[in-house]
Structure formats: C-alpha cells, structure tokens
Design an enzyme around this catalytic site. Structure first.
Site, PDB file in Angstrom:
ATOM      1  N   THR A  17     -11.720  50.447  21.674  1.00 50.50           N
ATOM      2  CA  THR A  17     -12.771  50.330  20.741  1.00 50.50           C
ATOM      3  C   THR A  17     -13.148  48.821  20.295  1.00 50.50           C
ATOM      4  O   THR A  17     -14.278  48.434  19.631  1.00 50.50           O
ATOM      5  CB  THR A  17     -12.260  50.881  19.151  1.00 50.50           C
ATOM      6  OG1 THR A  17     -10.885  50.259  18.882  1.00 50.50           O
ATOM      7  CG2 THR A  17     -12.087  52.183  19.254  1.00 50.50           C
ATOM      8  N   GLY A  18     -12.754  47.979  20.781  1.00 50.47           N
ATOM      9  CA  GLY A  18     -13.184  46.389  20.988  1.00 50.47           C
ATOM     10  C   GLY A  18     -14.319  46.217  21.472  1.00 50.47           C
ATOM     11  O   GLY A  18     -14.907  47.030  22.464  1.00 50.47           O
ATOM     12  N   LYS A  43      -6.904  54.469  14.732  1.00 46.47           N
ATOM     13  CA  LYS A  43      -8.205  55.067  15.200  1.00 46.47           C
ATOM     14  C   LYS A  43      -8.114  56.497  15.873  1.00 46.47           C
ATOM     15  O   LYS A  43      -8.844  56.982  16.513  1.00 46.47           O
ATOM     16  CB  LYS A  43      -9.216  54.159  15.868  1.00 46.47           C
ATOM     17  CG  LYS A  43      -9.554  53.302  15.018  1.00 46.47           C
ATOM     18  CD  LYS A  43     -10.630  52.180  15.546  1.00 46.47           C
ATOM     19  CE  LYS A  43     -11.323  51.271  14.530  1.00 46.47           C
ATOM     20  NZ  LYS A  43     -12.265  50.450  15.283  1.00 46.47           N
ATOM     21  N   ILE A  97      -6.317  42.798  31.706  1.00 44.27           N
ATOM     22  CA  ILE A  97      -7.565  41.697  31.990  1.00 44.27           C
ATOM     23  C   ILE A  97      -7.329  40.732  30.808  1.00 44.27           C
ATOM     24  O   ILE A  97      -7.611  39.534  31.343  1.00 44.27           O
ATOM     25  CB  ILE A  97      -8.942  42.617  31.556  1.00 44.27           C
ATOM     26  CG1 ILE A  97      -8.969  43.916  32.164  1.00 44.27           C
ATOM     27  CG2 ILE A  97      -9.971  41.599  31.625  1.00 44.27           C
ATOM     28  CD1 ILE A  97      -8.828  43.729  33.636  1.00 44.27           C
ATOM     29  N   THR A  98      -6.608  40.897  29.624  1.00 46.37           N
ATOM     30  CA  THR A  98      -6.596  39.831  28.633  1.00 46.37           C
ATOM     31  C   THR A  98      -6.092  38.335  29.188  1.00 46.37           C
ATOM     32  O   THR A  98      -5.251  38.263  30.039  1.00 46.37           O
ATOM     33  CB  THR A  98      -5.373  40.209  27.640  1.00 46.37           C
ATOM     34  OG1 THR A  98      -5.892  41.553  27.138  1.00 46.37           O
ATOM     35  CG2 THR A  98      -5.524  39.364  26.574  1.00 46.37           C
ATOM     36  N   GLU A  99      -6.663  37.407  28.733  1.00 46.92           N
ATOM     37  CA  GLU A  99      -6.512  35.859  29.085  1.00 46.92           C
ATOM     38  C   GLU A  99      -5.950  35.119  27.992  1.00 46.92           C
ATOM     39  O   GLU A  99      -6.335  35.528  26.764  1.00 46.92           O
ATOM     40  CB  GLU A  99      -7.778  35.337  29.413  1.00 46.92           C
ATOM     41  CG  GLU A  99      -7.665  33.808  29.783  1.00 46.92           C
ATOM     42  CD  GLU A  99      -8.930  33.155  30.327  1.00 46.92           C
ATOM     43  OE1 GLU A  99      -9.922  33.930  30.383  1.00 46.92           O
ATOM     44  OE2 GLU A  99      -8.971  31.743  30.587  1.00 46.92           O
ATOM     45  N   TYR A 160     -15.141  37.661  44.146  1.00 47.06           N
ATOM     46  CA  TYR A 160     -16.407  38.603  44.494  1.00 47.06           C
ATOM     47  C   TYR A 160     -17.290  37.511  45.559  1.00 47.06           C
ATOM     48  O   TYR A 160     -17.886  38.661  46.414  1.00 47.06           O
ATOM     49  CB  TYR A 160     -17.280  38.299  43.108  1.00 47.06           C
ATOM     50  CG  TYR A 160     -16.793  38.694  41.660  1.00 47.06           C
ATOM     51  CD1 TYR A 160     -15.840  39.436  41.783  1.00 47.06           C
ATOM     52  CD2 TYR A 160     -17.102  38.153  40.552  1.00 47.06           C
ATOM     53  CE1 TYR A 160     -15.248  39.783  40.707  1.00 47.06           C
ATOM     54  CE2 TYR A 160     -16.552  38.365  39.555  1.00 47.06           C
ATOM     55  CZ  TYR A 160     -15.610  39.408  39.512  1.00 47.06           C
ATOM     56  OH  TYR A 160     -15.077  39.833  38.105  1.00 47.06           O
ATOM     57  N   GLU A 210      -4.552  29.824  45.510  1.00 46.41           N
ATOM     58  CA  GLU A 210      -4.982  28.708  45.051  1.00 46.41           C
ATOM     59  C   GLU A 210      -3.919  27.405  44.876  1.00 46.41           C
ATOM     60  O   GLU A 210      -2.735  28.088  44.965  1.00 46.41           O
ATOM     61  CB  GLU A 210      -5.800  28.577  43.677  1.00 46.41           C
ATOM     62  CG  GLU A 210      -5.240  29.479  42.642  1.00 46.41           C
ATOM     63  CD  GLU A 210      -6.150  29.733  41.526  1.00 46.41           C
ATOM     64  OE1 GLU A 210      -7.305  30.128  41.834  1.00 46.41           O
ATOM     65  OE2 GLU A 210      -5.766  29.473  40.408  1.00 46.41           O
ATOM     66  N   HIS A 248       6.704  16.962  35.635  1.00 47.30           N
ATOM     67  CA  HIS A 248       7.557  16.213  36.631  1.00 47.30           C
ATOM     68  C   HIS A 248       8.579  17.550  37.105  1.00 47.30           C
ATOM     69  O   HIS A 248       8.816  17.834  38.251  1.00 47.30           O
ATOM     70  CB  HIS A 248       8.472  15.245  35.943  1.00 47.30           C
ATOM     71  CG  HIS A 248       7.653  13.981  36.054  1.00 47.30           C
ATOM     72  ND1 HIS A 248       8.340  12.792  36.112  1.00 47.30           N
ATOM     73  CD2 HIS A 248       6.261  13.725  35.951  1.00 47.30           C
ATOM     74  CE1 HIS A 248       7.391  11.851  36.168  1.00 47.30           C
ATOM     75  NE2 HIS A 248       6.160  12.403  36.001  1.00 47.30           N
TER      76      HIS A 248
END
Lengths: 291, 388
Positions: A17-18, A43, A97-99, A160, A210, A248
């Site tokens: 719902t966000g 909810k 997915i959250t960062e 992508y 990377e 270090h």
C-alpha cells in the site's frame, strides 16, 4: 525452465500500500506476474486497487492465497522484520528491493535463514525476472526477452545495459537476477551459479561484478571447479579511486583482494570471457554463443 | 561515516574501554590548559583529522613541559597536514587531542569489521602493533589472529581468550585484555560500527592495556537510530562538493580528470568512468543521479559537476527504466538553459521513452552532441574535451 521464479509463482507484496509498493506492483501485474496478495499490518481485510486482497501478516497470505514468493518494499528501518516474517511464514523465494538496511540487521536475518530452504535475493537490488513469465522487481520489463542467457549482477542500470545489448542482438534471457550492492546479500553469485548449472534452459551466464569484497573471486573459484557452462563477465570500477570506501581492517580481511584488476585476473584464470568494455558485453555473449 | 580519534575515544570511555587521560583543544592556550588538568610531565599532542599516517606527516608530537605543549600545539593547529591518506593537497588541522604520555612496554594491534565472506563480525589481533597493519597482512599473515564471532552468541569469553592467549597475555593482563575485547565488541554492535581499529593498543609498564589510538567508522544506513553518532559528523573533513551533493541525495565523488559524468545507477556510473578511460579520457567525477531523477535533481547534479573547474566536457549516460528518458531530457534542457553550460555535452539516452527524450533535446535549441551507444558516447566526449 528458469530459476527462482516462473509463471507458477504466487507472489505476495509486502508494503503493497506504500507509494513505491503500489507503483511497482502495478508494473509487475502489467508484465504478467501473478500477484495473489499484499501485506500491510493494520490494513488486513481491504482490497488493494480493488483487485488484490491485503492481509495483516505474511502467514495469512500464505495460508489463504498460497503465496510462495515475496516481494518486499518495506522501508529500511522495518525491513529486517519484514524479511524475517516472510522466512517464518515459509515463503520459498524472497526478493527485497529496499535500499539502506543496516548491515547488522541483514547479518542477523541472513543468519536466521541458515538451514532453511528459503532463497533470498537483495536487498538494495532491482529484483528477479524470468522474461515473459514473472517479474519480481523494478526493472523495465520490455528490455527483456525469453532465451538462453542467465544473468547475475551486483548493479541495477548496468544490468539493463547488458540485457539490452543482448536483446538488441536477438539473444534472450532465462532468468536475470540483480543480487544487490550491499556487503551482505541474500544470495551470492555462487549460490545462483549453482542454480543456473542445474537449469537446462540456461546455456550461458553473464556475470556483472564490481569492485569491493571477494564475491567475484569466489565465483571464479566455483566456475573453475564445477560450473559446466560458458560465462561472460564484466567488472565495473577499474577507474574507481582506491580506498574510498574500504577501511584498513577491511583490506586485511580481503588479503589484498577487492580491486577490479584482481577480480578480472581471477575470472580469466577460471576460463571466463571477460568483456574489457561495458559496451562489449552483448557482442561477447554473441561471439561465445556463436551467433 | 568516519569520526575523529577523540570522538572514538569518547565512545570507548562510554563502554569502559581504557583510553589515555586527555582532552580536545582548538588553540595552543587551550592545549596548555588540558595538559595542566591531565597532569604529569609528558604529553602527546595529536592532530585531529580523519586521515591516517598523522605521525609521519608531523601531526603527532611529544612535549615535556607545559610551554612545549603550547609550542607544539601552535605548530600543529593551522598546519596543512599531508599524509599518504590525505592526497597531496593535505588537510588543514583545526583541533588537537592532548593526552598524557604513557610508559609503553609493548605495542599490539586490535581491529574489528564485519567480514563479507563469512557474514559475521570478526575481531583481529596482532603482536605487530604500531606499524602499518596492511604490511603485516601482506607479508606475515600468520601474525594476524582472527576470531569469527557467531552473531547469535555474541562475544563469548572463549573468543576473547583465543585472541588474548594468542597475544601472549597472562595473569592480570589476560583478564584486562578479555574485558577490553568484550567491551569493544559491545560498542561496535550497539553503535552499528562498520570498523573499529586500535593501532597501537599498548601495554604499559604499570600493567595496563590502553587504546593509545582509536579509529571507528559507522554504517551510514544505521545512523537514523544513533543521533549521538550522527552528531559527530565533521563536514570540514569532507569535500565541499560532496557535502553539497548529499543535500540533494546525489551520490557524487570528485576525481582528478576533466570529463564530467552524470549517470543513473552506481554500477552504470562506474562502467561509464571505465569506458571514458578506455577511449583515452579521465573522468572528473562519479555521479549517480539515482532512480528518481527529477528535473530539479538533474539541474542540481549539473551545477555540482560543473563547479569543478577542471571539467572540459560532460557525458550524460542514462538508461531509463522506471526513470523515463523524456523527464531526464527536460531536466537536462532546463539545466543547460539556467546554468549556461559552456562546455560541450554528449548525451546518450537509452531505455524508456528514449525517442521522446531525444526529441526534447533537439527542440530545446541548445547544442548537444548525441550518441546511441556507450562506446560512441565515450569516444565523442573524449574528442569534445580536446583530448584526442
């Protein structure tokens, strides 16, 4: 075949719902993903956008809708809790997915998954997609196409770029996974290479790495020992200034590993086809596949 | 996030980890006052900057009288300290830590990080303290002892015993060493640190174990639950352009080249820097405009990357996903107009709404060099910068 998700995946979206959750759930459904439930504590009993039932707990979503995959958009401060809830509810695949989840939270959650058959992807990642079947993430669906290439990447937009270079040449993908850019991730390159090794549909794997950590070195070792399919790789960050992010003590643990040059050397040693330029990933895949 | 030595030592004190008596000073007079309060007849005056290697650069000095404390403090405060970690431009010293001098019997090393491979905290100890630990790790790795701690168990005594016995501690020192390590682990976990390092950790002639130096880094993602740590941030220690970029949620790192880069996504941004180099150029920065590249954000990104006087050409590389190319293009056109961009700009748009984006750029009346692939974009920007 494919790995992790397919047309039979029954998806529960945590944080549906966000703002983020709503937007991306919409996109996933448009792509064809079978979203069977949403979870937002408090909810429960409502319908999201009039079409997806919302529950208070993941356990209910599993029990009532048979959800077996979770897509998580919960804010970082509450995210470890959301992941642990999905694990507890018996969901098989969790994509976060959250960062910005604190590293120590992720460390604990990862620890709690040991010995369980659940597989987590992320956090801080674009998600997982099995083209033309199921999109569990935030990637633009139209750049993907069904085919023989599996992809594992630590980056979002660079994924992508690599996918697009393949699709433009008519080379499709089996499953593409953004594993996330955090120090501790749910699934490592090695975890996913093992799944691709068993997947008959996947003929070749693209590995996008990377700088930082030793995940690529570990992948190289696994590829050399056990992986039976050709691998094309690109490692981003050859020009990144050293020491900007690593302290270090981190350098001690890595035993001098972590630079792009060392990762590239390890991958080449394992017989991986390393693209020297990010513009040549697609061409390298085409060459190796003989297309 | 990094903090100063004196701040790390404040945290140590909070957790009962022994540190030398001392205090912070911003003027030579203050330094004298601190030394007086500390007492004794030997003091150390240490420059407080975030970089290591301060001693070699002349930023750490001994003083044997209060007059000498004042004198060395006046040399250090206001000096531009150059170490192997500051870069050739050095760092201006604004604060010093004045501490009691210790009777050192032995110098050890103690460090702690989260190990990515085993995904658990690891505490490291070595008898080779006071020297560059990277060198020890490379040349004599067997001299670095490690304890991988199960996070569910925490720092049980046996982990600390393993390290303390390994360091050759016994009797009273063994107890003190175990208590030191246990408290360090507690501080690290409770404050969401990403690194703690004590080099050297000293054993004094009086039989105490004391953190002569202290370094701590913290997980940026966890600062929201540690306002006390967040308040320790010293903006003087960061590049002003990077501080400015953070205000707009832009991930910017200044580099030494002359081709400005604006890219969405960290991996693609790094790959863009790499390809510029392949074509003979040098990137002036790393800049990730992120997933929600609004027109305002794009304009701020341009303003920041163009305020670097070395920039002779700009490369914009956007792979539109959820971010639509037409929105980014509007931002670029608006920024170019408002900021009067005078250097050549190469734009490569791919992905969602690419054609609409290109159309916006062409109709803006501003001059852009366009490219369709990363390789073409890199080649063109290197040419435009006059490097080839």
């Amino acid at each position: 075949m494919s790995i992790l998700v397919n047309k039979d995946s029954r998806v529960v979206v945590q944080g549906i719902t966000g703002k983020e959750g709503t937007f991306h759930t919409q996109q996933c459904i448009e792509y064809g993903t079978n979203v069977v439930a949403g979870v937002t504590p408090g909810k429960g009993g409502t319908m999201w956008e009039g079409k997806v039932p919302v529950y208070n707990t993941v356990a209910e979503a599993v029990e009532k809708e048979g959800a077996n995959a979770a897509l998580i958009f919960v804010p970082p401060a509450f995210c470890a809790d959301a992941v642990a809830e999905a694990v507890d509810a018996g969901v098989e695949v969790i994509v976060t997915i959250t960062e910005g989840i604190p590293a120590l939270d992720m460390m604990k959650v990862k620890r709690s998954m040991k010995g369980k058959s659940v597989r987590m992807v992320g956090p801080n990642c674009p998600g997982v997609i099995t083209p033309e079947e199921c999109k569990l993430g935030i990637m633009p669906g139209y750049i993907f196409k069904k085919g023989p290439v599996g992809l594992i990447s630590r980056s979002g937009t660079l994924t992508y770029e690599a996918v697009w270079q393949c699709t433009e040449r008519g080379i499709g993908q089996s499953t593409c996974i953004g594993i996330g850019g955090d120090p501790i991730v749910g699934s490592t390159q090695v975890d996913l290479l093992k799944l691709f090794n068993e997947d008959p549909e996947t003929e070749l794997v693209v590995l996008i790495g990377e700088i930082g950590g030793t995940a690529e070195e570990e992948a190289a070792e696994y590829i050399k020992e056990e992986f039976t399919k050709p691998v094309v790789a690109f490692v981003a960050g050859r020009t990144a200034p050293p020491g900007r992010r690593m302290g270090h003590a981190g350098a001690i643990i890595a035993g001098g590993k972590g630079t792009a040059a060392e990762k590239i050397a390890a991958l080449k040693e394992a017989g991986v086809h390393v693209a020297e330029s990010p513009a040549e990933i697609g061409a390298t895949v085409a060459r190796v596949l003989g297309k | 996030m990094k903090v100063h030595e004196y701040q790390a030592k404040e945290i140590f004190k909070e957790y009962g980890i022994p540190v030398p008596k001392g205090g912070l000073a911003t003027t030579p007079q203050e330094a004298r006052k601190v030394a007086e309060e500390v007492g004794g007849n030997l003091w150390v005056v240490k420059a407080q900057i975030h970089a290591g290697g301060r001693g070699k650069g002349g930023g750490v000095k001994l003083a044997r009288s209060l007059d000498e404390v004042e004198q060395v403090a006046s040399q250090i405060i206001g000096m531009t300290l150059v170490t192997h970690q500051t870069g050739p431009e050095g760092k201006l010293v604004k604060k010093v830590l004045v501490e009691e001098g210790l009777n050192i019997e032995k110098e050890l090393y103690l460090g702690m990080v989260i190990d990515r491979s085993t995904e658990c905290p690891v505490m490291m100890a070595s008898t080779e303290g006071g020297v560059e630990i990277e060198k020890v790790a490379a040349e004599t790795p067997e001299k670095i002892l490690k304890a991988y701690v199960d996070p569910a168990l925490g720092m049980l005594p046996f982990y600390a015993r393993k390290l303390a016995f390994g360091l050759g501690l016994s009797g009273d020192l063994l107890k003190k060493g175990i208590s030191f390590m246990t408290n360090l682990y507690k501080a690290f976990i409770e404050k969401d640190a990403s690194l703690a390092e004590i080099n050297p950790l000293v054993i004094t002639k009086e039989g105490d174990i004391i953190a002569l130096d202290a370094k701590m880094n913290f997980d940026d993602d966890a600062l929201y639950r540690h306002p006390d740590i967040a308040a320790m941030r010293d903006l003087d220690e960061e590049d002003p352009l990077e501080v400015e970029a953070k205000k707009y949620d832009l991930n910017y790192i200044k580099l030494d080249g002359n081709i400005g880069c604006m890219v969405n996504g960290a991996g693609l941004a790094m790959a863009t820097m790499d390809i510029i180099k392949i074509y003979g150029g040098e990137p002036a920065n790393f800049l990730d405009v992120g997933g929600a590249a609004s027109a305002e954000r794009v304009e701020n990104a341009f303003r920041i990357l163009l305020s670097d006087p070395n920039v002779r050409a700009v490369l914009v590389n956007i792979f539109g996903g959820i971010v639509r190319c037409d929105r980014v293009a509007s931002g670029i056109a608006q920024a170019a107009k408002n900021l009067k961009v005078e250097v050549p700009m190469v734009v490569r748009l791919e992905g969602t709404n690419r054609d609409e984006g290109m159309k916006i750029l062409q109709e803006s009346g501003l001059s852009f060099i366009t490219a369709t692939s990363m390789a073409e974009a890199a080649e063109k920007v290197v040419q435009a910068a006059g490097l080839k």
